[in-house]
Design a protein around this motif. Structure first.
Motif, PDB file in Angstrom:
ATOM      1  N   PHE A 200       0.873  -1.275  -0.106  1.00 38.87           N
ATOM      2  CA  PHE A 200       0.021   0.065   0.056  1.00 38.87           C
ATOM      3  C   PHE A 200       0.831   1.336  -0.098  1.00 38.87           C
ATOM      4  CE2 PHE A 200      -2.404   3.120   2.389  1.00 38.87           C
ATOM      5  CZ  PHE A 200      -3.289   3.536   1.584  1.00 38.87           C
ATOM      6  N   ARG A 201       1.908   1.074   1.060  1.00 34.29           N
ATOM      7  CA  ARG A 201       2.782   2.517   0.765  1.00 34.29           C
ATOM      8  C   ARG A 201       3.538   2.656  -0.281  1.00 34.29           C
ATOM      9  NH1 ARG A 201       5.331   0.397   5.860  1.00 34.29           N
ATOM     10  NH2 ARG A 201       7.079   0.205   4.687  1.00 34.29           N
ATOM     11  N   ARG A 202       4.007   1.426  -1.071  1.00 36.09           N
ATOM     12  CA  ARG A 202       4.678   1.605  -2.391  1.00 36.09           C
ATOM     13  C   ARG A 202       3.823   2.537  -3.240  1.00 36.09           C
ATOM     14  NH1 ARG A 202       7.312  -2.881  -1.975  1.00 36.09           N
ATOM     15  NH2 ARG A 202       5.391  -4.047  -2.358  1.00 36.09           N
ATOM     16  N   GLN A 203       2.558   1.908  -3.331  1.00 34.95           N
ATOM     17  CA  GLN A 203       1.671   2.353  -4.259  1.00 34.95           C
ATOM     18  C   GLN A 203       1.451   3.907  -3.889  1.00 34.95           C
ATOM     19  OE1 GLN A 203       0.968   0.725  -6.950  1.00 34.95           O
ATOM     20  NE2 GLN A 203      -0.306   2.274  -7.846  1.00 34.95           N
ATOM     21  N   LEU A 204       1.207   4.443  -2.808  1.00 33.84           N
ATOM     22  CA  LEU A 204       0.949   5.718  -2.331  1.00 33.84           C
ATOM     23  C   LEU A 204       2.308   6.456  -2.772  1.00 33.84           C
ATOM     24  CD1 LEU A 204      -0.346   5.851   1.204  1.00 33.84           C
ATOM     25  CD2 LEU A 204      -1.373   6.553  -0.973  1.00 33.84           C
TER      26      LEU A 204
ATOM     27  N   ASN B 135       4.411   5.675  -5.308  1.00 30.35           N
ATOM     28  CA  ASN B 135       4.526   5.911  -6.572  1.00 30.35           C
ATOM     29  C   ASN B 135       3.349   6.913  -7.256  1.00 30.35           C
ATOM     30  OD1 ASN B 135       6.682   3.823  -6.575  1.00 30.35           O
ATOM     31  ND2 ASN B 135       5.300   2.285  -6.864  1.00 30.35           N
ATOM     32  N   SER B 136       2.527   7.019  -6.510  1.00 29.39           N
ATOM     33  CA  SER B 136       1.287   8.018  -6.802  1.00 29.39           C
ATOM     34  C   SER B 136       1.563   9.587  -6.489  1.00 29.39           C
ATOM     35  CB  SER B 136       0.061   7.580  -6.409  1.00 29.39           C
ATOM     36  OG  SER B 136      -0.336   6.314  -6.511  1.00 29.39           O
ATOM     37  N   GLY B 137       2.811   9.670  -5.708  1.00 27.68           N
ATOM     38  CA  GLY B 137       3.181  11.036  -5.548  1.00 27.68           C
ATOM     39  C   GLY B 137       2.936  11.553  -4.151  1.00 27.68           C
ATOM     40  N   ILE B 138       1.937  10.603  -3.420  1.00 25.69           N
ATOM     41  CA  ILE B 138       1.706  10.993  -2.192  1.00 25.69           C
ATOM     42  C   ILE B 138       3.067  10.618  -1.098  1.00 25.69           C
ATOM     43  CG2 ILE B 138       0.153  10.369  -0.222  1.00 25.69           C
ATOM     44  CD1 ILE B 138      -1.762   9.874  -2.782  1.00 25.69           C
ATOM     45  N   ARG B 139       3.260  11.727  -0.439  1.00 22.96           N
ATOM     46  CA  ARG B 139       4.256  11.518   0.623  1.00 22.96           C
ATOM     47  C   ARG B 139       3.890  11.398   1.923  1.00 22.96           C
ATOM     48  NH1 ARG B 139       6.229  10.227  -3.270  1.00 22.96           N
ATOM     49  NH2 ARG B 139       7.598  10.890  -4.645  1.00 22.96           N
ATOM     50  N   TYR B 140       4.374  10.733   2.920  1.00 24.29           N
ATOM     51  CA  TYR B 140       3.829  10.476   4.102  1.00 24.29           C
ATOM     52  C   TYR B 140       4.950   9.965   5.266  1.00 24.29           C
ATOM     53  CZ  TYR B 140       4.986   5.831   2.170  1.00 24.29           C
ATOM     54  OH  TYR B 140       5.680   4.713   1.771  1.00 24.29           O
TER      55      TYR B 140
ATOM     56  N   PRO C 194      -0.908   5.910  14.230  1.00 22.05           N
ATOM     57  CA  PRO C 194      -1.190   5.650  12.831  1.00 22.05           C
ATOM     58  C   PRO C 194      -0.175   5.115  12.245  1.00 22.05           C
ATOM     59  CG  PRO C 194      -1.070   7.924  13.394  1.00 22.05           C
ATOM     60  CD  PRO C 194      -0.736   7.102  14.545  1.00 22.05           C
ATOM     61  N   ASP C 195      -0.561   4.264  11.276  1.00 21.89           N
ATOM     62  CA  ASP C 195       0.404   3.622  10.306  1.00 21.89           C
ATOM     63  C   ASP C 195       0.936   4.525   9.422  1.00 21.89           C
ATOM     64  OD1 ASP C 195      -0.053   0.993  10.996  1.00 21.89           O
ATOM     65  OD2 ASP C 195      -2.142   0.936  10.281  1.00 21.89           O
ATOM     66  N   LEU C 196       0.217   5.484   9.022  1.00 22.53           N
ATOM     67  CA  LEU C 196       0.593   6.667   8.078  1.00 22.53           C
ATOM     68  C   LEU C 196       0.088   7.932   8.473  1.00 22.53           C
ATOM     69  CD1 LEU C 196       0.224   4.611   4.695  1.00 22.53           C
ATOM     70  CD2 LEU C 196       2.334   4.957   6.021  1.00 22.53           C
TER      71      LEU C 196
END
Length: 131
Positions: A27-31, A33-38, A49-51
């Motif tokens: 899930f994190r990898r996909q986030l 790759n979509s440009g979402i930083r966390y 929280p996980d993220l």
């Protein structure tokens, strides 16, 4: 009655991960790759929280079907039923407390059931939801 001895049960339970699960990593990898930083697993945040996606004021929890009592997938153990019922109920109550805390702070809580991350298509749906 448990079907395995105490040592075997202990070994099995020691392999149950609370963070860095394969589903969470995918899930994190996909986030990412979509440009979402966390930020991940920030222990100073209430409820751990996980993220945390600060830019969007989001906290993300990936909830295990067992530990959080998924109505579809929870398979209650056949031994020590009273303990497990109370344990899971308390986890659900804590989830509500955590949600309320972040709502009061002006943040949005996203809770994702682990069964919604079992395939790449499902992961993409969850990422699209967060975007």
């Amino acid at each position: 009655m448990d079907t395995v001895n105490k040592q075997t049960r202990s070994e099995i339970m020691s392999r149950v991960r609370s963070k860095e699960t394969k589903l969470e990593q995918a899930f994190r990898r996909q986030l990412w790759n979509s440009g979402i930083r966390y930020r991940k697993n920030i222990t100073s945040y209430f409820g751990k929280p996980d993220l945390v996606i600060k830019k969007s004021k989001l906290v993300v929890f990936i909830d295990s079907c067992f530990w959080h009592g998924c109505k579809e997938h929870l398979r209650m153990p056949h031994s020590n039923i009273d303990y497990w019922t109370k344990k899971i109920k308390r986890n659900q109550e804590r989830d509500i407390e955590v949600n309320q805390h972040y709502k009061e702070q002006g943040l949005t809580v996203v809770r994702i059931w682990e069964h919604l991350l079992k395939s790449e298509e499902q992961i993409n749906r969850q990422v699209d939801y967060i975007k």
